[in-house]
Design a protein around this motif. Structure first.
Motif, short mmCIF file in Angstrom:
data_model
loop_
_atom_site.label_atom_id
_atom_site.label_comp_id
_atom_site.label_asym_id
_atom_site.label_seq_id
_atom_site.Cartn_x
_atom_site.Cartn_y
_atom_site.Cartn_z
N VAL A 1 54.03 -60.60 57.43
CA VAL A 1 54.69 -59.81 58.47
C VAL A 1 56.16 -59.65 58.11
N LEU A 2 56.64 -58.43 58.18
CA LEU A 2 58.06 -58.12 58.01
C LEU A 2 58.64 -57.80 59.37
N ILE A 3 59.67 -58.53 59.78
CA ILE A 3 60.35 -58.30 61.05
C ILE A 3 61.67 -57.61 60.76
N ALA A 4 61.93 -56.51 61.46
CA ALA A 4 63.21 -55.81 61.33
C ALA A 4 63.84 -55.69 62.70
N ASP A 5 64.90 -56.45 62.91
CA ASP A 5 65.60 -56.44 64.20
C ASP A 5 67.04 -56.85 63.94
N ASP A 6 68.00 -56.13 64.54
CA ASP A 6 69.40 -56.44 64.31
C ASP A 6 69.90 -57.63 65.13
N ASP A 7 69.12 -58.12 66.06
CA ASP A 7 69.48 -59.26 66.90
C ASP A 7 69.01 -60.55 66.22
N GLU A 8 69.96 -61.37 65.80
CA GLU A 8 69.63 -62.59 65.07
C GLU A 8 68.74 -63.53 65.88
N GLU A 9 69.04 -63.68 67.18
CA GLU A 9 68.21 -64.55 68.02
C GLU A 9 66.78 -64.04 68.10
N ARG B 1 65.21 -62.23 65.79
CA ARG B 1 64.58 -62.52 64.49
C ARG B 1 64.15 -63.98 64.41
N GLU B 2 65.02 -64.87 64.86
CA GLU B 2 64.70 -66.30 64.81
C GLU B 2 63.52 -66.63 65.72
N LEU B 3 63.50 -66.06 66.93
CA LEU B 3 62.39 -66.29 67.86
C LEU B 3 61.08 -65.78 67.29
N LEU B 4 61.08 -64.56 66.78
CA LEU B 4 59.85 -63.99 66.23
C LEU B 4 59.38 -64.77 65.01
N THR B 5 60.30 -65.16 64.15
CA THR B 5 59.94 -65.96 62.99
C THR B 5 59.31 -67.28 63.43
N PHE B 6 59.92 -67.94 64.39
CA PHE B 6 59.40 -69.21 64.90
C PHE B 6 57.99 -69.04 65.47
N LYS B 7 57.78 -67.99 66.25
CA LYS B 7 56.48 -67.76 66.89
C LYS B 7 55.39 -67.40 65.88
N LEU B 8 55.76 -66.76 64.78
CA LEU B 8 54.76 -66.25 63.84
C LEU B 8 54.56 -67.13 62.60
N GLN B 9 55.49 -67.99 62.29
CA GLN B 9 55.47 -68.70 61.01
C GLN B 9 54.28 -69.62 60.79
N ASN B 10 53.65 -70.08 61.84
CA ASN B 10 52.49 -70.98 61.65
C ASN B 10 51.22 -70.24 61.26
N GLY B 11 51.15 -68.94 61.55
CA GLY B 11 49.94 -68.22 61.21
C GLY B 11 50.12 -67.10 60.21
N TYR B 12 51.38 -66.79 59.87
CA TYR B 12 51.67 -65.65 59.02
C TYR B 12 52.79 -65.98 58.04
#
Length: 122
Positions: free
Chosen positions: A4-12, A14-25
């Protein structure tokens, strides 16, 4: 494992989405549309399976990224979920007509996003 590639200018965000997705993707996050496009355009045979794309970003916004992908057969199988605070019908229709697979508005439920991603990728 799906990527999964996340593109968002809001650092928080990006961090939230990465945290939520990193265990499965396998997750990569970028801070703007230009960086997202550069990664996609130069990925050759190593495209992500899904892009979670914000609309409002400086420089190259999410719509322009979609416009660049539209009509380019390299991206025919690439799934895109727009995740943005823009929730007007015109915004949603524009994204879907440009090739977005799905559209969610912020604020959003992380569980709903995960369910949508799972549905799209499996």
């Amino acid at each position: 494992m799906h990527s999964v590639l996340i593109a968002d200018d809001d650092e928080e965000m990006r961090e939230l989405l990465t945290f939520k997705l990193q265990n499965g993707y396998d997750v990569t996050a970028v801070s703007d549309g230009a960086e997202c496009w550069n990664r996609l355009d130069t990925a050759a045979d190593d495209l992500p399976d899904l892009v979670v794309l914000d609309v409002m970003m400086p420089g190259l916004n999410g719509y322009r990224v979609l416009d660049r992908m539209d009509g380019d057969d390299r991206f025919d199988d690439l799934e895109v979920i727009m995740l943005t605070s823009r929730g007007k019908e015109d915004d949603i229709v524009r994204a879907l007509e440009a090739g977005a697979t799905d559209y969610m508005t912020k604020p959003f439920s992380a569980n709903e996003l995960l369910a949508r991603i799972k549905r799209v990728l499996e």
